[in-house]
Design a protein around this motif. Structure first.
Motif, PDB file in Angstrom:
ATOM      1  N   GLN A   1       0.826  -1.211   0.000  1.00  0.00           N
ATOM      2  CA  GLN A   1       0.000   0.000   0.000  1.00  0.00           C
ATOM      3  C   GLN A   1       0.857   1.257   0.000  1.00  0.00           C
ATOM      4  O   GLN A   1       0.506   2.260  -0.640  1.00  0.00           O
ATOM      5  N   TYR A   2       1.972   1.219   0.708  1.00  0.00           N
ATOM      6  CA  TYR A   2       2.867   2.379   0.711  1.00  0.00           C
ATOM      7  C   TYR A   2       3.370   2.641  -0.713  1.00  0.00           C
ATOM      8  O   TYR A   2       3.407   3.794  -1.172  1.00  0.00           O
ATOM      9  N   ALA A   3       3.740   1.570  -1.418  1.00  0.00           N
ATOM     10  CA  ALA A   3       4.199   1.729  -2.798  1.00  0.00           C
ATOM     11  C   ALA A   3       3.095   2.309  -3.674  1.00  0.00           C
ATOM     12  O   ALA A   3       3.347   3.180  -4.521  1.00  0.00           O
ATOM     13  N   ASP A   4       1.871   1.852  -3.469  1.00  0.00           N
ATOM     14  CA  ASP A   4       0.760   2.367  -4.275  1.00  0.00           C
ATOM     15  C   ASP A   4       0.496   3.839  -3.986  1.00  0.00           C
ATOM     16  O   ASP A   4       0.216   4.623  -4.893  1.00  0.00           O
ATOM     17  N   LEU A   5       0.583   4.240  -2.717  1.00  0.00           N
ATOM     18  CA  LEU A   5       0.329   5.636  -2.355  1.00  0.00           C
ATOM     19  C   LEU A   5       1.460   6.561  -2.806  1.00  0.00           C
ATOM     20  O   LEU A   5       1.211   7.688  -3.243  1.00  0.00           O
ATOM     21  N   ALA A   6       2.696   6.098  -2.687  1.00  0.00           N
ATOM     22  CA  ALA A   6       3.841   6.970  -2.952  1.00  0.00           C
ATOM     23  C   ALA A   6       4.321   6.915  -4.397  1.00  0.00           C
ATOM     24  O   ALA A   6       4.963   7.864  -4.865  1.00  0.00           O
ATOM     25  N   PHE A   7       4.014   5.852  -5.127  1.00  0.00           N
ATOM     26  CA  PHE A   7       4.572   5.643  -6.464  1.00  0.00           C
ATOM     27  C   PHE A   7       3.473   5.625  -7.524  1.00  0.00           C
ATOM     28  O   PHE A   7       3.448   6.459  -8.420  1.00  0.00           O
ATOM     29  N   TRP A   8       2.551   4.682  -7.399  1.00  0.00           N
ATOM     30  CA  TRP A   8       1.489   4.499  -8.385  1.00  0.00           C
ATOM     31  C   TRP A   8       0.492   5.656  -8.392  1.00  0.00           C
ATOM     32  O   TRP A   8       0.120   6.167  -9.446  1.00  0.00           O
ATOM     33  N   LEU A   9       0.055   6.071  -7.202  1.00  0.00           N
ATOM     34  CA  LEU A   9      -0.999   7.087  -7.109  1.00  0.00           C
ATOM     35  C   LEU A   9      -0.612   8.405  -7.787  1.00  0.00           C
ATOM     36  O   LEU A   9      -1.335   8.886  -8.667  1.00  0.00           O
ATOM     37  N   PRO A  10       0.522   9.038  -7.409  1.00  0.00           N
ATOM     38  CA  PRO A  10       0.850  10.310  -8.081  1.00  0.00           C
ATOM     39  C   PRO A  10       1.252  10.132  -9.535  1.00  0.00           C
ATOM     40  O   PRO A  10       0.960  10.990 -10.367  1.00  0.00           O
ATOM     41  N   GLY A  11       1.910   9.007  -9.853  1.00  0.00           N
ATOM     42  CA  GLY A  11       2.397   8.825 -11.217  1.00  0.00           C
ATOM     43  C   GLY A  11       1.312   8.492 -12.211  1.00  0.00           C
ATOM     44  O   GLY A  11       1.351   8.947 -13.364  1.00  0.00           O
ATOM     45  N   ASP A  12       0.339   7.689 -11.779  1.00  0.00           N
ATOM     46  CA  ASP A  12      -0.699   7.238 -12.694  1.00  0.00           C
ATOM     47  C   ASP A  12      -2.050   7.894 -12.400  1.00  0.00           C
ATOM     48  O   ASP A  12      -2.533   8.727 -13.170  1.00  0.00           O
TER      49      ASP A  12
END
Length: 631
Positions: free
Chosen positions: A483-494
């Motif tokens: 979830q941390y990866a999704d919030l910090a990486f996926w969410l802003p990027g995609d």
């Protein structure tokens, strides 16, 4: 919502031509059709395009502080500005406007960089302090609003809300970073730690940068991060009650506007929850809108209609033809950098529909990342339990070779597609999750590149920054790290990039109440069993919303905003697919093996394999390069 741009000289404060900044803001006119302005002083110029939302007539930008000691250009909304304003007034601050922009200026003058922790909202802003002779750039906690920066050959730093603002500056180099191509092929977007162009960066979510005329550019500073390191210990009933309180607080705070306001309604859990809470607090019917497809398997309008009827909303819907691909060139140009999330097309369409009647629309984005709603997160939690039972050395030695030999059965039922699972289990949890999140695995990407491109990339692999991020995450479990990866990486990027560009392309402000940072912090502290239980993600959120929403809306399989690209690339776009490898723009780059791409295209068109996501990526890369006039 607005567009901002500017130039700041690090070192000697050389004069800045205001016309240059005006050209940068003109490129962002779609973000702010209601007003424009440029302010300049020795060594600095700030530009702004305004979409009027609050204090329609009284808050033009660039805006000076009451004492004239600071200037600001601001993109976003501060939802607690009235509370902050009262606090600042009690300590002597005076205000001339009724909007949130002047509140940021007063907060800066009282608290300096610490003002950021007091701002609740979405924002990217540039504030020039005349007394300190310093420029303060800041971006909100989760990266809802974008900010690009570039160091130029004349020693200045330029910034803008979108890359097209920087591209309007004549000194910006248009040289592609090959590492960004590798990142893009892995993820389908260029993540925030990189840009498509060398020398261009993105201020990361939850960071600020303080620049001075008499010093080289200082490194960005992280001012906020979400932590999964703590655990709440209250009962499920108490946590549910707090969750509902925080949901209501997040939604109602985002309903403040001096222009018409509505909501996107897909009929899924998240947007339906937002609409339910809007209807609870609104005096008039909530204005909702939905996009459907003329392909029954992709259409969710019946669920959206059910929710709209339940809450008596003023509902509008529009059906998009399954062959709605005529403007993919225009879609590519919206993003500047290549962007291959095919749901951008329906997101753009629903933004167009919303803009016909409202200027602000609330969305349901963010709940999957915060409350563990993605299937990949649930799979990762199960895989982590399996990894804990078998030493990694054994998994690498046995499962890795088995996975490499296992056929890639795109045609088979999902439980029989074991190749991805075997490859994932042979790796560490972080490596396995990176593989699950990536569109194309490293071995496939390596086979696409030309020999020259492989030399350019060296040992770099796009997955490594994500692996490093997960390993350093403030987390306690594998689910936390995912979830941390999704919030910090996926969410802003995609996700947030998609919503920002498609909504701003039609001058619509999109607000994400489920990304209220207090709500995200609450969700991050939930025990794993409150996030995933009985095979259900977002367990506590769904349980809390049972009093509002039908069981069929809450517990039906997640679908998401999808488009029929596999069918397109076998039918009306088959010629486009065949031409990708030898197309003029992409071929001139020399990055790829054209024969290999052609073989993949033929395998897809014949139905032997499904390479639709990869082919769509390459098609959007080709169109993006053409729009940027790079290759």
């Amino acid at each position: 919502m607005c567009g901002i741009a500017g130039i700041f000289h690090c070192g000697t404060p050389k004069p800045v031509d205001p016309a240059r900044v005006r050209a940068m803001t003109d490129a962002l006119a779609h973000r702010g059709p209601d007003g424009e302005g440029v302010w300049a002083a020795p060594g600095v110029a700030l530009g702004h395009r305004r979409l009027s939302i609050i204090d329609l007539a009284g808050s033009p930008q660039p805006m000076a502080s009451a004492d004239g000691g600071a200037m600001i250009v601001f993109n976003g909304e501060i939802y607690n500005f009235r509370e902050l304003r009262r606090e600042l007034e009690s300590s002597g601050a005076r205000f001339r406007t009724d909007g949130d922009t002047e509140t940021i200026l007063a907060a800066w003058q009282k608290w300096g960089p610490d003002c950021l922790s007091r701002l609740h909202g979405m924002f990217a802003f540039a504030l020039y302090d005349l007394g300190r002779r310093a420029l303060f750039l800041a971006r909100d906690r989760l990266g809802v609003k974008p900010l690009y920066t570039a160091l130029l050959s004349d020693g200045s730093l330029a910034f803008a809300s979108e890359l097209k603002g920087l591209l309007a500056h004549p000194l910006l180099r248009r040289e592609v970073d090959p590492l960004a191509v590798e990142d893009y092929l892995a993820w389908g977007y260029v993540p925030d730690h990189r840009s498509m162009l060398k020398g261009v960066g993105k201020l990361a979510a939850g960071h600020y940068q303080l620049l001075k005329h008499d010093a080289p550019p200082a490194a960005p500073v992280r001012w906020w991060d979400v932590s999964f390191a703590e655990r709440r210990r209250e009962s499920a009933a108490d946590l549910e009650a707090e969750l509902l309180f925080r949901l209501r607080e997040a939604v109602t705070s985002r309903m403040v506007a001096d222009v018409p306001l509505g909501a996107f309604l897909s009929g899924g859990v998240d947007s339906s929850s937002v609409v339910a809470l809007m209807a609870e607090s609104a005096r008039d019917p909530v204005r909702t809108c939905s996009i459907g497809f003329d392909t029954a398997a992709l259409d969710e309008t019946s669920y959206a209609r059910e929710v709209a009827e339940r809450f008596d909303t003023d509902h509008r819907e529009r059906i998009v033809a399954s062959n709605d691909f005529a403007e993919i060139g225009r879609l590519a140009a919206m993003f500047d950098e290549p962007f291959a999330d095919a749901s951008a097309l329906p997101t753009w369409r629903v933004s167009q529909l919303a803009r016909e009647t409202v200027t602000v629309a609330l969305s349901g984005d963010g709940a999957d990342e915060a409350f563990a709603g993605y299937r990949r997160q649930r799979f990762h939690a199960v895989e982590e339990r399996a990894r804990s039972l078998v030493p990694q050395s054994v998994r690498r030695r046995v499962l890795g070779p088995l996975g490499s030999l296992w056929p890639k059965a795109d045609w088979a039922p999902r439980p029989l597609r074991a190749k991805t699972t075997l490859m994932s289990l042979s790796q560490s949890g972080e490596e396995g999750y990176a593989r699950a999140l990536a569109i194309s695995p490293p071995e496939l990407r390596a086979g696409l590149y030309s020999e020259a491109m492989r030399r350019e990339l060296g040992e770099y692999r796009a997955e490594q920054p994500l692996v490093d991020l997960m390993r350093s995450a403030p987390a306690r479990s594998g689910l936390d790290r995912a979830q941390y990866a999704d919030l910090a990486f996926w969410l802003p990027g995609d996700i947030l990039t998609k919503v920002d560009r498609t909504s701003m392309a039609v001058s619509l402000e999109a607000r994400e109440p489920l990304l209220d940072h207090r709500l995200v912090e609450f969700a991050a502290a939930l025990p794993d069993r409150m996030r995933i239980r009985g095979g259900q993600g977002k367990w506590l959120l769904k349980h809390a919303m049972e009093r509002y929403l039908p069981h069929g809306v809450l517990y039906r399989p997640k679908q998401g905003f999808v488009t029929p690209i596999a069918q397109w690339l076998r039918g009306p776009l088959a010629s486009e697919a065949r031409g990708i490898g030898c197309g003029a723009t992409l071929a001139r780059t020399g990055w790829f093996d054209g024969e290999r791409i052609a073989a993949l295209a033929e395998a897809h068109i014949s139905g032997r394999s499904d390479h639709s996501r990869l082919l769509w990526q390459l098609l959007m890369l080709d169109r993006s390069l053409a729009a940027l006039k790079i290759a």
